[in-house]
Design a protein around this motif. Structure first.
Motif, PDB file in Angstrom:
ATOM      1  N   LEU A 197     -19.638 -54.196  39.156  1.00 56.03           N
ATOM      2  CA  LEU A 197     -20.080 -53.355  38.053  1.00 56.03           C
ATOM      3  C   LEU A 197     -20.698 -54.201  36.942  1.00 56.03           C
ATOM      4  O   LEU A 197     -20.618 -55.433  36.966  1.00 56.03           O
ATOM      5  CB  LEU A 197     -18.893 -52.556  37.506  1.00 56.03           C
ATOM      6  CG  LEU A 197     -18.090 -51.767  38.552  1.00 56.03           C
ATOM      7  CD1 LEU A 197     -16.830 -51.173  37.926  1.00 56.03           C
ATOM      8  CD2 LEU A 197     -18.951 -50.678  39.176  1.00 56.03           C
ATOM      9  N   LEU A 198     -21.319 -53.537  35.961  1.00 57.23           N
ATOM     10  CA  LEU A 198     -22.032 -54.229  34.889  1.00 57.23           C
ATOM     11  C   LEU A 198     -21.316 -54.083  33.554  1.00 57.23           C
ATOM     12  O   LEU A 198     -20.747 -53.030  33.243  1.00 57.23           O
ATOM     13  CB  LEU A 198     -23.442 -53.656  34.740  1.00 57.23           C
ATOM     14  CG  LEU A 198     -24.383 -53.745  35.936  1.00 57.23           C
ATOM     15  CD1 LEU A 198     -25.743 -53.177  35.564  1.00 57.23           C
ATOM     16  CD2 LEU A 198     -24.516 -55.176  36.425  1.00 57.23           C
ATOM     17  N   ASN A 199     -21.393 -55.138  32.743  1.00 55.41           N
ATOM     18  CA  ASN A 199     -21.031 -55.077  31.330  1.00 55.41           C
ATOM     19  C   ASN A 199     -22.314 -54.840  30.540  1.00 55.41           C
ATOM     20  O   ASN A 199     -23.260 -55.628  30.648  1.00 55.41           O
ATOM     21  CB  ASN A 199     -20.405 -56.395  30.864  1.00 55.41           C
ATOM     22  CG  ASN A 199     -19.080 -56.684  31.527  1.00 55.41           C
ATOM     23  OD1 ASN A 199     -18.455 -55.801  32.111  1.00 55.41           O
ATOM     24  ND2 ASN A 199     -18.635 -57.925  31.452  1.00 55.41           N
ATOM     25  N   ILE A 200     -22.378 -53.771  29.740  1.00 60.74           N
ATOM     26  CA  ILE A 200     -23.593 -53.464  28.991  1.00 60.74           C
ATOM     27  C   ILE A 200     -23.250 -53.064  27.563  1.00 60.74           C
ATOM     28  O   ILE A 200     -22.120 -52.689  27.252  1.00 60.74           O
ATOM     29  CB  ILE A 200     -24.407 -52.330  29.652  1.00 60.74           C
ATOM     30  CG1 ILE A 200     -23.640 -51.000  29.581  1.00 60.74           C
ATOM     31  CG2 ILE A 200     -24.747 -52.671  31.104  1.00 60.74           C
ATOM     32  CD1 ILE A 200     -24.479 -49.793  29.921  1.00 60.74           C
ATOM     33  N   GLY A 201     -24.282 -53.138  26.692  1.00 60.19           N
ATOM     34  CA  GLY A 201     -24.142 -52.658  25.327  1.00 60.19           C
ATOM     35  C   GLY A 201     -24.940 -51.401  25.069  1.00 60.19           C
ATOM     36  O   GLY A 201     -24.698 -50.694  24.089  1.00 60.19           O
ATOM     37  N   SER A 202     -25.926 -51.123  25.943  1.00 66.03           N
ATOM     38  CA  SER A 202     -26.745 -49.918  25.810  1.00 66.03           C
ATOM     39  C   SER A 202     -27.463 -49.690  27.128  1.00 66.03           C
ATOM     40  O   SER A 202     -27.386 -50.518  28.056  1.00 66.03           O
ATOM     41  CB  SER A 202     -27.773 -50.077  24.681  1.00 66.03           C
ATOM     42  OG  SER A 202     -28.764 -51.027  25.042  1.00 66.03           O
TER      43      SER A 202
ATOM     44  N   SER B  57     -24.656 -42.251  24.612  1.00 66.34           N
ATOM     45  CA  SER B  57     -23.838 -42.175  25.825  1.00 66.34           C
ATOM     46  C   SER B  57     -24.570 -41.437  26.941  1.00 66.34           C
ATOM     47  O   SER B  57     -24.529 -41.853  28.109  1.00 66.34           O
ATOM     48  CB  SER B  57     -22.512 -41.469  25.515  1.00 66.34           C
ATOM     49  OG  SER B  57     -21.707 -42.248  24.653  1.00 66.34           O
ATOM     50  N   ALA B  58     -25.245 -40.360  26.599  1.00 65.14           N
ATOM     51  CA  ALA B  58     -25.959 -39.585  27.613  1.00 65.14           C
ATOM     52  C   ALA B  58     -27.057 -40.415  28.271  1.00 65.14           C
ATOM     53  O   ALA B  58     -27.308 -40.281  29.483  1.00 65.14           O
ATOM     54  CB  ALA B  58     -26.550 -38.327  26.983  1.00 65.14           C
ATOM     55  N   GLU B  59     -27.706 -41.280  27.516  1.00 68.59           N
ATOM     56  CA  GLU B  59     -28.763 -42.115  28.086  1.00 68.59           C
ATOM     57  C   GLU B  59     -28.209 -43.040  29.165  1.00 68.59           C
ATOM     58  O   GLU B  59     -28.835 -43.252  30.206  1.00 68.59           O
ATOM     59  CB  GLU B  59     -29.436 -42.936  26.981  1.00 68.59           C
ATOM     60  CG  GLU B  59     -30.656 -43.697  27.446  1.00 68.59           C
ATOM     61  CD  GLU B  59     -31.338 -44.460  26.327  1.00 68.59           C
ATOM     62  OE1 GLU B  59     -32.433 -45.005  26.574  1.00 68.59           O
ATOM     63  OE2 GLU B  59     -30.777 -44.527  25.207  1.00 68.59           O
ATOM     64  N   VAL B  60     -27.013 -43.581  28.937  1.00 75.83           N
ATOM     65  CA  VAL B  60     -26.376 -44.437  29.941  1.00 75.83           C
ATOM     66  C   VAL B  60     -25.883 -43.599  31.121  1.00 75.83           C
ATOM     67  O   VAL B  60     -26.109 -43.942  32.289  1.00 75.83           O
ATOM     68  CB  VAL B  60     -25.212 -45.230  29.316  1.00 75.83           C
ATOM     69  CG1 VAL B  60     -24.442 -45.990  30.392  1.00 75.83           C
ATOM     70  CG2 VAL B  60     -25.736 -46.208  28.271  1.00 75.83           C
TER      71      VAL B  60
END
Length: 583
Positions: free
Chosen positions: A317-322, A358-361
């Motif tokens: 999995l990925l760690n992301i900020g946006s 949040s919806a964009e992610v």
């Protein structure tokens, strides 16, 4: 779906020198093995330096230093640099106060301009720095000094110094952020003196960037000519490390002696081991570069889900900020750091803005685990208005902020739930810094009342790890943050490069805590993942899987190497290595 196991592979062969491919077995010291010193391009004639490798990969090229900060001239006649101006200083207080304001405005404007050209975490960090330069308290402090008779450059220098000392005295994360003020000070003083703002070199050819330390503004503004980063100071979780990993640049911090290497000297940088080979020939440098390109291409060609050689699944999995940080090749998001939406705010972002972020992610990722706001006095966010503390790392942070400001968490949970409804996603949400059963139960109750289906807890405190089985009676999953768990287990500041051996994730005591959490998850039939830096290390990933971890979340650039490391070992071999490491 393509088989991620390389043709004919069982256990990967040891790496040839300069290949960039590590031998997955750890050395006796618990640190990754260094490349052989007697052969290949890593044999560098000029010697070696060792630091902390914080972003994997290899590169070679000539050293170039950061432009030096401006030299503050002597105080004007009648002004004492230590005690301030005297009545005969001869300055025009109003003009100097105006010059102070102009300098800070110019710095903020420059950083905002850079932020507009950047994206993801880089943009967030630049905007946060611009906010500091635009801080009314800083402006007022510097202007008061100017109105008292100091010239603008000295007034700015003194005001920044006072703010820096305040942050440094708080320790932990805030002490590291004090270095950011140095960069802002140098920029403001340079403007006040009519000098160019300090910045990155532009030699017109690829180079290895060397500095005592790199500010977030400089790291975020790196151009394509930068092959690797090496700093004399810094820690494994500094902005330099985070941004370098995000861009896939090899990086080494806490490298003593690097500032003594003359400009133009060709060095080889190994961002995995932290090793530098000094004095390479052009042919050796070219060999390192070509080997790194070939290794990256080979790893990038890998496809498919994470699994061991015998087919045991391990989600990568990925760690992301946006949403801008999303990359193909992973199986979802294991850590969505929501605090990046809050960084540059004096007031909390509106509910509607949080829903949109949040919806964009959710709309772009297969699955997403959201971490609620991880902030507090160790990660200051101005809108929280929290008071200073003598020991911020042990104070009000993470879920503990809810004790003082419950509306912040309620709004965030509402926004996450609404974003999930709008996109049709199943939101998984976890709280940082959970310590007790009462905290886990209270958070789970509130999140589920908002309509959130899967609720989890981060394991960053030994007390939570020791009670993992009980916590899993209240929550649906656990995610282990190895950075903070190591810090609290060994009473060692995670920013302190001199204590790197205590913070090494191979420390048996830390592995025991991870194993306890994984065993609790297996007994409860619930997933337990790792989202700390250890998850993205291909030397460590097999150990974590051998302990029973079900998913690994990491920077996007780390996924290919971890996928290959797991594909080269059976689950039994992973368990053997984990058992040996714990012993």
């Amino acid at each position: 779906m393509p088989d991620p196991t390389p043709p004919g592979s069982g256990r990967p062969d040891p790496a040839p020198p300069g290949s960039g491919r590590p031998d997955p077995a750890p050395s006796d010291s618990g640190r990754p093995d260094l490349a052989p010193s007697g052969s290949g391009p890593w044999a560098g004639a000029g010697g070696r330096l060792i630091g902390l490798g914080v972003s994997r990969g290899r590169a070679a090229g000539p050293v170039m230093r950061m432009a030096a900060p401006p030299t503050l001239p002597p105080p004007r006649p009648g002004t004492d640099a230590a005690t301030g101006p005297r009545t005969d200083s001869g300055t025009d207080p109003a003009a100097e106060a105006s010059a102070v304001a102009a300098a800070l405005e110019a710095v903020a404007a420059d950083l905002n301009r850079r932020a507009a050209d950047a994206s993801g975490e880089a943009a967030d960090i630049l905007e946060a720095l611009a906010m500091i330069a635009d801080d009314p308290m800083l402006l007022e402090d510097a202007q008061e000094r100017a109105r008292a008779g100091m010239d603008a450059a000295h007034a700015l220098d003194a005001a920044f110094a006072q703010h820096r000392d305040t942050l440094a005295a708080l320790g932990g994360y805030l002490a590291e952020r004090a270095a950011d003020l140095d960069d802002l000070k140098h920029r403001a003083v340079a403007f006040a003196l009519g000098l160019p703002m300090p910045g990155l070199p532009s030699p017109g050819h690829p180079y290895v960037l060397v500095a005592e330390d790199l500010s977030p503004a400089d790291t975020a503004g790196l151009g394509p000519d930068v092959l690797a980063l090496v700093t004399e100071r810094g820690g494994p979780t500094s902005h330099t490390a985070i941004l370098a990993r995000g861009r896939g640049l090899p990086a080494v911090v806490a490298c003593k002696g690097i500032m003594d290497v003359p400009d133009g000297t060709v060095v080889g940088v190994d961002g995995g081991t932290g090793e530098l080979a000094v004095g390479l020939t052009e042919e050796e440098a070219a060999e390192v570069q070509e080997a790194d390109r070939a290794e990256r291409a080979r790893l990038a060609a890998g496809r498919g889900p994470g699994r061991t050689a015998d087919g045991h699944p391990v989600k990568l999995l990925l760690n992301i900020g946006s949403a801008e940080d999303l990359r193909p090749g992973a199986e979802g998001v294991g850590l969505f750091r929501t605090e990046f939406l809050f960084l540059d705010r004096t007031t909390a972002p509106a509910y509607e803005e949080q829903v949109a972020a949040s919806a964009e992610v959710f709309a772009q990722a297969e699955s997403v685990i959201v971490r609620t706001l991880d902030a507090g006095t160790d990660k200051p966010l101005p809108f929280l208005g929290l008071p200073g503390e003598p020991n911020p790392a042990l104070g009000v942070r993470g879920l503990r902020v809810d004790r003082l400001l419950p509306d912040v968490l309620d709004t965030q949970l509402d926004a996450i739930a609404e974003a999930a409804r709008k996109t049709g996603a199943q939101a998984w949400v976890m709280a940082p810094m959970v310590t007790t059963m009462a905290e886990a139960t209270g958070f789970a109750r509130r999140a589920r009342a908002k309509g959130i289906a899967r609720v989890g807890a981060m394991i960053e405190v030994p007390a939570a790890a020791l009670r993992a089985g009980r916590l899993l009676q209240a929550v649906d999953f656990l995610s282990i943050g190895t950075n903070d768990l190591a810090q609290y287990t060994f009473a060692a500041d995670r920013q302190h490069s001199a204590l790197a051996d205590l913070l090494d994730p191979r420390q048996p005591a830390l592995l025991e805590l991870i194993a306890m959490c994984a065993a609790a998850g297996q007994e409860a039939g619930k997933p337990v993942g790792v989202c700390g830096e250890a998850a993205g290390d291909p030397l460590l990933a097999p150990l974590l899987v051998g302990l029973g971890v079900t998913s690994l979340s990491m920077a996007p650039v780390c996924v290919p190497a971890v996928r290959e490391a797991l594909a080269g070992l059976t689950l039994a071999e992973c368990r053997e290595r984990a058992t040996a490491a714990r012993a």
